[in-house]
Design a protein around this motif. Structure first.
Motif, PDB file in Angstrom:
ATOM      1  N   MET A 574       0.450  -1.471  -0.488  1.00  0.00           N
ATOM      2  CA  MET A 574       0.092   0.155  -0.487  1.00  0.00           C
ATOM      3  C   MET A 574       1.180   1.664   0.181  1.00  0.00           C
ATOM      4  N   ASN A 575       1.685   1.341   1.271  1.00  0.00           N
ATOM      5  CA  ASN A 575       2.956   2.631   0.909  1.00  0.00           C
ATOM      6  C   ASN A 575       3.350   2.756  -0.490  1.00  0.00           C
ATOM      7  N   ALA A 576       3.533   1.316  -1.363  1.00  0.00           N
ATOM      8  CA  ALA A 576       4.450   1.719  -3.162  1.00  0.00           C
ATOM      9  C   ALA A 576       3.436   1.941  -2.747  1.00  0.00           C
ATOM     10  N   PHE A 577       2.385   1.917  -3.154  1.00  0.00           N
ATOM     11  CA  PHE A 577       1.145   1.532  -4.200  1.00  0.00           C
ATOM     12  C   PHE A 577       1.033   3.461  -4.264  1.00  0.00           C
ATOM     13  N   ALA A 578       1.339   4.198  -3.365  1.00  0.00           N
ATOM     14  CA  ALA A 578       0.529   5.428  -2.961  1.00  0.00           C
ATOM     15  C   ALA A 578       2.253   6.303  -3.697  1.00  0.00           C
ATOM     16  N   GLN A 579       2.935   5.908  -3.700  1.00  0.00           N
ATOM     17  CA  GLN A 579       3.882   6.591  -4.146  1.00  0.00           C
ATOM     18  C   GLN A 579       4.074   6.761  -5.058  1.00  0.00           C
ATOM     19  N   HIS A 580       4.012   5.363  -6.330  1.00  0.00           N
ATOM     20  CA  HIS A 580       4.154   4.725  -7.738  1.00  0.00           C
ATOM     21  C   HIS A 580       3.685   3.520  -8.016  1.00  0.00           C
ATOM     22  N   PRO A 581       1.548   4.779  -8.091  1.00  0.00           N
ATOM     23  CA  PRO A 581       1.150   3.451  -8.419  1.00  0.00           C
ATOM     24  C   PRO A 581       0.710   2.345  -9.814  1.00  0.00           C
ATOM     25  N   SER A 582       1.323   2.990 -10.461  1.00  0.00           N
ATOM     26  CA  SER A 582       0.624   2.880 -11.859  1.00  0.00           C
ATOM     27  C   SER A 582       1.906   1.396 -12.172  1.00  0.00           C
ATOM     28  N   ARG A 583       3.253   1.896 -11.605  1.00  0.00           N
ATOM     29  CA  ARG A 583       4.920   0.327 -10.978  1.00  0.00           C
ATOM     30  C   ARG A 583       4.206  -0.984  -9.838  1.00  0.00           C
ATOM     31  N   THR A 584       3.751  -0.376  -8.644  1.00  0.00           N
ATOM     32  CA  THR A 584       2.896  -1.029  -7.970  1.00  0.00           C
ATOM     33  C   THR A 584       2.041  -1.998  -8.222  1.00  0.00           C
ATOM     34  N   LEU A 609     -15.280  -6.084 -12.156  1.00  0.00           N
ATOM     35  CA  LEU A 609     -14.970  -4.592 -11.789  1.00  0.00           C
ATOM     36  C   LEU A 609     -13.776  -3.943 -12.167  1.00  0.00           C
ATOM     37  N   LEU A 610     -12.950  -4.862 -12.125  1.00  0.00           N
ATOM     38  CA  LEU A 610     -10.963  -4.079 -11.930  1.00  0.00           C
ATOM     39  C   LEU A 610     -11.401  -3.231 -13.848  1.00  0.00           C
ATOM     40  N   ALA A 611     -11.441  -4.418 -14.691  1.00  0.00           N
ATOM     41  CA  ALA A 611     -12.220  -3.553 -15.734  1.00  0.00           C
ATOM     42  C   ALA A 611     -13.396  -2.573 -15.733  1.00  0.00           C
ATOM     43  N   GLU A 612     -14.303  -2.038 -15.442  1.00  0.00           N
ATOM     44  CA  GLU A 612     -14.830  -1.074 -15.154  1.00  0.00           C
ATOM     45  C   GLU A 612     -14.088  -0.416 -15.205  1.00  0.00           C
ATOM     46  N   ILE A 613     -13.614  -0.220 -13.736  1.00  0.00           N
ATOM     47  CA  ILE A 613     -12.488   0.915 -12.883  1.00  0.00           C
ATOM     48  C   ILE A 613     -11.745   1.618 -13.640  1.00  0.00           C
ATOM     49  N   GLY A 614     -11.101   0.358 -14.429  1.00  0.00           N
ATOM     50  CA  GLY A 614      -9.719   0.720 -15.484  1.00  0.00           C
ATOM     51  C   GLY A 614     -10.198   1.433 -17.250  1.00  0.00           C
ATOM     52  N   SER A 615     -10.944   0.948 -17.263  1.00  0.00           N
ATOM     53  CA  SER A 615     -11.747   1.318 -18.253  1.00  0.00           C
ATOM     54  C   SER A 615     -12.139   3.189 -17.942  1.00  0.00           C
ATOM     55  N   MET A 616     -12.573   3.966 -16.888  1.00  0.00           N
ATOM     56  CA  MET A 616     -12.338   5.121 -17.305  1.00  0.00           C
ATOM     57  C   MET A 616     -11.039   6.155 -16.676  1.00  0.00           C
ATOM     58  N   PHE A 617     -10.028   5.773 -16.403  1.00  0.00           N
ATOM     59  CA  PHE A 617      -8.943   6.397 -16.623  1.00  0.00           C
ATOM     60  C   PHE A 617      -9.132   6.753 -17.899  1.00  0.00           C
ATOM     61  N   LYS A 618      -8.476   7.973 -17.828  1.00  0.00           N
ATOM     62  CA  LYS A 618      -7.745   9.252 -18.960  1.00  0.00           C
ATOM     63  C   LYS A 618      -6.424   8.116 -19.223  1.00  0.00           C
ATOM     64  N   PHE A 619      -6.094   8.136 -20.881  1.00  0.00           N
ATOM     65  CA  PHE A 619      -4.917   6.926 -20.819  1.00  0.00           C
ATOM     66  C   PHE A 619      -3.324   7.808 -20.150  1.00  0.00           C
ATOM     67  N   GLU A 620      -3.576   9.344 -20.219  1.00  0.00           N
ATOM     68  CA  GLU A 620      -2.417   9.665 -19.652  1.00  0.00           C
ATOM     69  C   GLU A 620      -2.678   9.694 -17.928  1.00  0.00           C
ATOM     70  N   ASP A 621      -3.234   9.408 -17.667  1.00  0.00           N
ATOM     71  CA  ASP A 621      -3.635   9.521 -15.863  1.00  0.00           C
ATOM     72  C   ASP A 621      -2.770   7.771 -15.628  1.00  0.00           C
ATOM     73  N   PHE A 622      -2.580   7.139 -16.255  1.00  0.00           N
ATOM     74  CA  PHE A 622      -2.444   5.964 -15.605  1.00  0.00           C
ATOM     75  C   PHE A 622      -0.427   6.111 -15.593  1.00  0.00           C
ATOM     76  N   ASN A 623      -0.356   6.727 -15.064  1.00  0.00           N
ATOM     77  CA  ASN A 623       0.454   6.691 -14.285  1.00  0.00           C
ATOM     78  C   ASN A 623       1.417   7.118 -13.415  1.00  0.00           C
ATOM     79  N   ASP A 624       3.077   6.831 -13.218  1.00  0.00           N
ATOM     80  CA  ASP A 624       3.285   6.937 -11.218  1.00  0.00           C
ATOM     81  C   ASP A 624       3.140   8.757 -10.537  1.00  0.00           C
ATOM     82  N   THR A 625       2.662   9.507 -10.787  1.00  0.00           N
ATOM     83  CA  THR A 625       2.950  10.565  -9.984  1.00  0.00           C
ATOM     84  C   THR A 625       2.009   9.943  -8.928  1.00  0.00           C
ATOM     85  N   PRO A 626       1.938  10.286  -8.122  1.00  0.00           N
ATOM     86  CA  PRO A 626       1.969   9.610  -6.149  1.00  0.00           C
ATOM     87  C   PRO A 626       0.141  10.325  -6.449  1.00  0.00           C
TER      88      PRO A 626
END
Length: 672
Positions: A574-584, A609-626
């Motif tokens: 969880m801690n690593a996920f908060a800092q680097h979500p895409s990679r973690t 449900l994971l697929a539904e949530i994933g489809s709501m992301f903008k392409f540029e938002d699925f990154n490692d920004t904290p």
């Protein structure tokens, strides 16, 4: 001087309570003290007959020892200088045989005490009971009488023992009570007197209103120097010194002091302290005594810092530092919404949480509107009509040194304005919590704002020092009672960091930290409009990542079953996920494969449900920004929503059997 004017008015509004003792929950007594008086803790109570003869003496503990004593200006501000109190005092002053039993002393404290007491007795305001005390103490046999009655104890040389030692090392000899109630040696014992006169019902001089009035009149007759009082605006006898012992009987700090004529207290601006400010004797006495009373009655003291709230029309006001559950309990409002107030998606749930703790069987997700109605109902108990001039005073006191105290925060608000701001706090800094037990030992679920003390523990850990806690409480207070004050960013950030590290805490502690942090984030991101109920429309990347983390956690937890208590991969990362979500997320997703295979077709609903949530992301938002703290809201709300099945929402019934719920309750008791 508005604070002193408010306190003086509070004293005048409650004159009927002057001298009347009230008892706190711990058994200690307190009272609104008459003017020209103060309080002390007496250790020995001496009883005399009407001729001034010694009858008996008793040792009193802290609960029984609270004593209202006459006090002069000089005695009220005494520190190391030997200035006697007029009637009750330590052995140093009231015992004529002190030198014989304790050794040499500086000055003439006993003679000063006798002279002052005689002056009172000989004045037109003298009291016959006070004369009895004078007749006894002038004989100079107090310590000898107390030793003879085995109240005080001497060593082989005839001196008072400094500490208790069993004779000849015999451990079976019971320790005398005097050594249990005194912090120092026996010579520091404080003495009070009672005069037993046949036919007189009140023999306790510290409770005798006629003795109190006698000294008040005597003290007023000694005041002659008059000037303009900055509190009342009238020409009155002026106080040269002001009282200490504001927070407790041993407190030496004063709010008003100007005794440094050789330093820089007022030199360079004024020639004398009187030119800086002049306060009348009565205003000083009433204001300080009212403050002492309010602190004893309803103040919150942490590491010497006092948090105080009171109303001029109604003393008891809701505390800004309490949580919503305390507010409900004080006003008699049920924390669980009534059936008529439940929303369609209100439900009862009782299943395992991601931390391995069964979620409570209790309140589900009330809407903001329904919750706001409950808060309005609770706050409404303090509202009343026809009080246009009612106001509420908020004060924080602290002492940086042993002799000087300051008012670190002061606000005087209109009564309605204060309640409106308190209502706004409880309806914006809120979340669903379950970290308190009721009187029956059952865990309580409530939606509302956390207490500021609990916010400190969430941000800095349960072992945070009192110094840290009181500092946070002072910083949070303006956010509650003032408009347009944002929560301190560092406090919110610290709470988010701790909530993102569940493996570093016990499960119950993390659940508490998580819900409190969600309340802080919800307040900090108030414009986003998030609620406990799952928001399925938002495309905020942090919120969506939090939802995905919750689904991964639920999938693995369900595959492991109840018997397995270890943390899931989602919790561990969880801690690593908060800092680097895409990679973690790639690591978490790959670790989910064995659990998907174990669950078989049952895993499809999670994957969907994971697929539904994933489809709501903008392409540029699925990154490692904290991620921001909103990911915790997404995590909590998604997990909470999952535990409330569609069937439950429609039927209002729980999917667990009574037997399963009982097992879960046992598991809660074992883990929390």
């Amino acid at each position: 001087m508005s604070w002193l004017a408010n306190l003086t008015q509070t004293y005048n509004d409650h004159l009927e309570l002057v001298g009347q003792f009230e008892r706190k929950a711990n058994g200690r007594e307190y009272a609104l003290i008459p003017v020209s008086h103060t309080t002390q803790t007496a250790h020995i109570e001496v009883h005399l007959d009407e001729e001034g003869n010694f009858i008996a003496a008793y040792v009193r503990d802290k609960v029984e020892g609270s004593t209202i004593i006459p006090c002069t200006e000089a005695a009220a501000s005494r520190t190391s200088a030997p200035v006697p109190y007029p009637l009750f005092d330590k052995l140093l002053y009231v015992a004529g045989d002190y030198v014989q039993y304790c050794g040499e002393v500086k000055g003439t404290p006993y003679q000063d005490y006798l002279n002052q007491l005689q002056t009172w007795c000989d004045s037109p305001y003298g009291h016959p009971k006070v004369r009895v005390v004078y007749e006894y103490v002038s004989r100079g046999t107090l310590i000898a009488d107390l030793v003879a009655r085995k109240v005080l104890h001497t060593d082989n040389s005839g001196k008072l023992l400094k500490k208790w030692e069993s004779p000849s090392g015999d451990q079976t000899v019971e320790k005398p009570m005097i050594f249990s109630v005194l912090a120092g040696d026996q010579s520091s014992a404080f003495i009070r007197f009672a005069v037993n006169i046949p036919g007189d019902e009140e023999h306790r001089l510290w409770r005798d209103s006629s003795v109190q009035q006698s000294f008040i009149q005597f003290q007023e007759s000694c005041l002659s120097d008059k000037d303009i009082c900055y509190v009342t605006g009238e020409v009155l006898p002026i106080a040269e010194k002001h009282t200490s012992r504001i927070r407790h009987s041993g407190d030496k700090s004063k709010l008003i002091s100007a005794n440094d004529s050789a330093g820089f207290t007022y030199r360079g601006r004024f020639r004398t302290s009187r030119e800086a400010a002049s306060v009348s004797y009565m205003a000083s006495q009433k204001g300080h005594n009212a403050l002492k009373w309010l602190i004893e009655r309803q103040g919150i003291t942490i590491d010497g810092k006092v948090f105080l709230v009171w109303g001029n029309q109604s003393l008891d006001m809701p505390e800004p530092h309490q949580d919503t559950l305390d507010l409900y309990e004080e006003t008699g409002v049920d924390p669980v919404l009534e059936d008529s107030e439940k929303d369609d998606d209100f439900d009862i749930y009782a299943v395992e949480s991601a931390a391995g703790i069964p979620r409570p069987a209790g309140m589900g997700d009330p809407t903001q509107k329904a919750y706001a109605r409950q808060i309005k109902k609770a706050i409404g108990g303090y509202r009343y009509d026809g009080q246009q001039h009612a106001h509420v005073t908020i004060m924080i006191l602290d002492a940086a040194t042993p002799g000087r105290m300051s008012i670190t925060y002061y606000r005087d608000l209109n009564h309605e304005e204060y309640l409106n701001r308190l209502e706004a706090w409880h309806t914006t800094c809120y979340w669903q919590h379950r970290y308190r037990k009721n009187g029956m030992g059952e865990w309580q679920t409530f939606t509302g704002a956390p207490a500021t003390r609990d916010i400190a523990f969430a941000a800095y850990g349960p072992r945070a020092s009192d110094k840290v806690v009181k500092g946070l409480m002072e910083r949070i207070l303006p956010c509650i009672v003032e408009t347009n004050r944002n929560l301190p960013q560092d406090i919110v950030r610290s709470a988010i960091q701790r909530a993102s590290n569940p493996v570093g805490m016990e499960p119950w502690e993390w659940e508490k930290t998580l819900s409190i942090t969600c309340a802080l984030v919800n307040k900090y991101e108030e414009r986003q409009g998030f609620e406990v109920a799952l928001n399925t429309e938002t495309t905020d990347r942090s919120y969506l990542f939090g939802r995905m983390l919750a689904i991964a956690d639920l999938l693995e937890r369900n595959a492991l079953g109840r018997e397995e208590k270890r943390a899931t991969n989602a919790i561990r990362y969880m801690n690593a996920f908060a800092q680097h979500p895409s990679r973690t997320w790639k690591v978490i997703a790959s670790n989910l494969q064995p659990y998907q295979e174990r669950m078989g077709i049952e895993a499809n609903k999670y994957i969907k449900l994971l697929a539904e949530i994933g489809s709501m992301f903008k392409f540029e938002d699925f990154n490692d920004t904290p991620l921001t703290g909103l990911y915790l809201l997404g995590y909590y709300s998604q997990r909470n929503d999952w535990y409330t099945s569609k069937k439950d929402k429609n039927s209002g019934s729980t999917t667990d059997t009574g037997e399963e719920s009982a097992d879960q309750n046992e598991q809660i008791e074992g883990e929390i």
